[in-house]
Design a protein around this motif. Structure first.
Motif, short mmCIF file in Angstrom:
data_model
loop_
_atom_site.label_atom_id
_atom_site.label_comp_id
_atom_site.label_asym_id
_atom_site.label_seq_id
_atom_site.Cartn_x
_atom_site.Cartn_y
_atom_site.Cartn_z
N LEU A 251 0.86 -1.15 -0.03
CA LEU A 251 0.00 -0.07 -0.04
C LEU A 251 0.73 1.20 0.04
N GLY A 252 0.73 2.02 -1.09
CA GLY A 252 1.48 3.39 -1.38
C GLY A 252 0.71 4.54 -0.94
N PHE A 253 1.22 5.55 -0.16
CA PHE A 253 0.48 6.53 0.22
C PHE A 253 1.22 7.96 -0.11
N SER A 254 0.53 8.91 -0.04
CA SER A 254 1.02 10.45 -0.24
C SER A 254 0.25 11.07 0.78
N LEU B 225 -2.02 2.55 8.31
CA LEU B 225 -2.53 1.74 7.27
C LEU B 225 -3.38 0.67 7.54
N ALA B 226 -4.45 0.32 7.11
CA ALA B 226 -5.42 -0.63 7.22
C ALA B 226 -5.67 -1.42 6.00
N ARG C 163 6.78 4.15 8.03
CA ARG C 163 7.67 5.55 7.44
C ARG C 163 7.28 6.29 6.30
N MET C 164 7.37 7.47 6.33
CA MET C 164 7.24 8.25 5.26
C MET C 164 8.46 9.35 5.05
N GLN D 239 5.45 10.84 1.36
CA GLN D 239 5.30 9.59 0.73
C GLN D 239 5.75 8.51 1.32
N GLY D 240 4.98 7.37 1.35
CA GLY D 240 5.51 6.21 1.85
C GLY D 240 4.59 4.88 1.50
#
Length: 407
Positions: A302-305, A315-316, A340-341, A346-347
């Motif tokens: 799962l990638g996020f910004s 994250l879930a 971590r980001m 971003q992470g």
């Protein structure tokens, strides 16, 4: 009724007369002594419960079940047809934000009017005015008629006023996230502070995740009746099972390698990609992950910004069967995993299911980007990955439990 309560309802009911056509109203008025021209609709029927001071109670139920009717009664905007409802303490409501605002008055004038309705004197409003204005953060528009406001500005001001009264009881109807990203987080934090201060909160939501995360108790309203009152996990599980009993098996396409816009603006967070691997091999975009029960290893990344000024998020994910019943879930927060980001916000994180234990069937994965305490949801993607599970044996059910046979 107990004397130690914030809200107490006894055999509470609300009836409405429904007419087939407008002329039936006149006929009922003139001829109703001999014949009825309306049918009765029970929005609520014989509902009884006691909520004690400091409880955070979630309310779940289908649309039209009677949830909003109950909340409006608690707020005093509706009267029960029969039964008793007692409310002790000052009530602030986040139902229809700004419903009492006058469009021709300025924002400042509306602050004083609505604060007076909520029970504050002018002196009390004067003392809190700077804090209200700072929280709403609409600048010089406070001196303009609210009919000139954008919807976001309108919600900011309404929320700031409604939560400024330091209520004993806060009633929330799907209003945890209002306005833009930064204000949504700020409004959520204010509600959490009221919870931590021991205020009684009634929270109506279709999000079972938030009901379990926020509430110490839940009520399930079904067709106007109180069907269940208990621990949030028990109530949401029973309610979800009821919804799933009528659901049809879904076959929608997977969204593996989900392309999403990068987060933009203060307070925002987005899931930017979701990828899947089975036994180290990437799952092609647009395909379901093919898994062998008890044998294959499934890995989801799962990638996020997110706005880098916000705390590092959690994250879930939830795994649901073909009927939409959540059969498993996981969060980095509960598992003690530190996401971590980078400095840009971003992470990513990868969750690995070794010897995938679910039995044959089609499953879908819904992913969430949530706040550091795993309560506030920044973003979610439903059915982000589909998983087709095959099995070699004849075991029945959803999952293969670790076991052994003995003499």
């Amino acid at each position: 009724m107990s004397s130690e309560f914030a809200i107490a309802a006894q055999n509470l009911s609300k009836r409405y007369a429904l007419f087939g056509k407008p002329s039936d109203r006149l006929k009922q008025l003139l001829l109703g002594r001999w014949r009825r021209y309306a049918r009765e609709f029970h929005a609520l029927q014989d509902v009884s419960f006691v909520i004690r001071p400091g409880e955070v109670v979630g309310i779940v139920g289908r649309n039209g079940a009677g949830k909003s009717t109950l909340l409006q009664m608690v707020c005093g905007t509706l009267e029960p047809s029969t039964g008793i409802l007692a409310v002790q303490g000052r009530v602030a409501a986040l139902l229809e934000l700004g419903a009492g605002f006058s469009p021709d008055f300025t924002g400042l004038e509306n602050i004083y009017i609505n604060a007076a309705i909520l029970g504050l004197s002018r002196a009390q409003v004067d003392a809190q005015l700077d804090a209200i204005l700072a929280f709403a953060d609409i600048g010089e528009f406070i001196h303009q008629p609210v009919k000139t406001y954008s919807s976001g500005m309108f919600m900011r001001l309404a929320f700031a006023v409604a939560t400024s009264v330091e209520p004993d009881i806060l009633v929330i109807d799907e209003a945890l996230s209002v306005g833009d990203g930064a204000f949504a987080r700020k409004s959520f934090d204010r509600i959490m502070r009221l919870k931590d201060a021991g205020k009684t909160i009634l929270f109506c939501s279709h999000s079972m995740y938030q009901i379990e995360a926020l509430c110490s108790r839940a009520l399930w309203i079904d067709a106007g009746r109180l069907r269940m009152d208990g621990a949030p996990a028990d109530v949401t599980s029973a309610y979800s099972a009821s919804l799933n009993a009528d659901a049809l098996t879904g076959t929608g396409a997977t969204s593996t390698l989900v392309p999403r816009a990068v987060a933009a603006g203060a307070g925002l967070g987005r899931i930017v990609h979701v990828t899947a691997e089975v036994d180290g091999e990437p799952v092609p975009k647009g395909s379901a992950a093919q898994v062998l029960s008890g044998q294959s290893t499934l890995a989801l990344t799962l990638g996020f910004s997110i706005d880098p000024t916000l705390p590092t998020p959690a994250l879930a994910l939830g795994i649901s069967d073909a009927n939409g019943l959540t059969v498993a879930s996981a969060t980095t927060h509960n598992d003690g995993f530190a996401v971590r980001m980078d400095v840009l916000g971003q992470g990513h994180a990868t969750i690995v299911f070794e010897r995938f234990p679910l039995l044959k069937g089609r499953y879908s994965v819904t992913v969430f980007l949530v706040s550091e305490d795993a309560v506030h949801v920044y973003d979610q993607i439903e059915r982000s990955v589909l998983v087709d599970v095959r099995q070699r044996g004849l075991e029945q059910g959803l999952v293969s439990l670790p076991h052994k046979w003995q003499e």
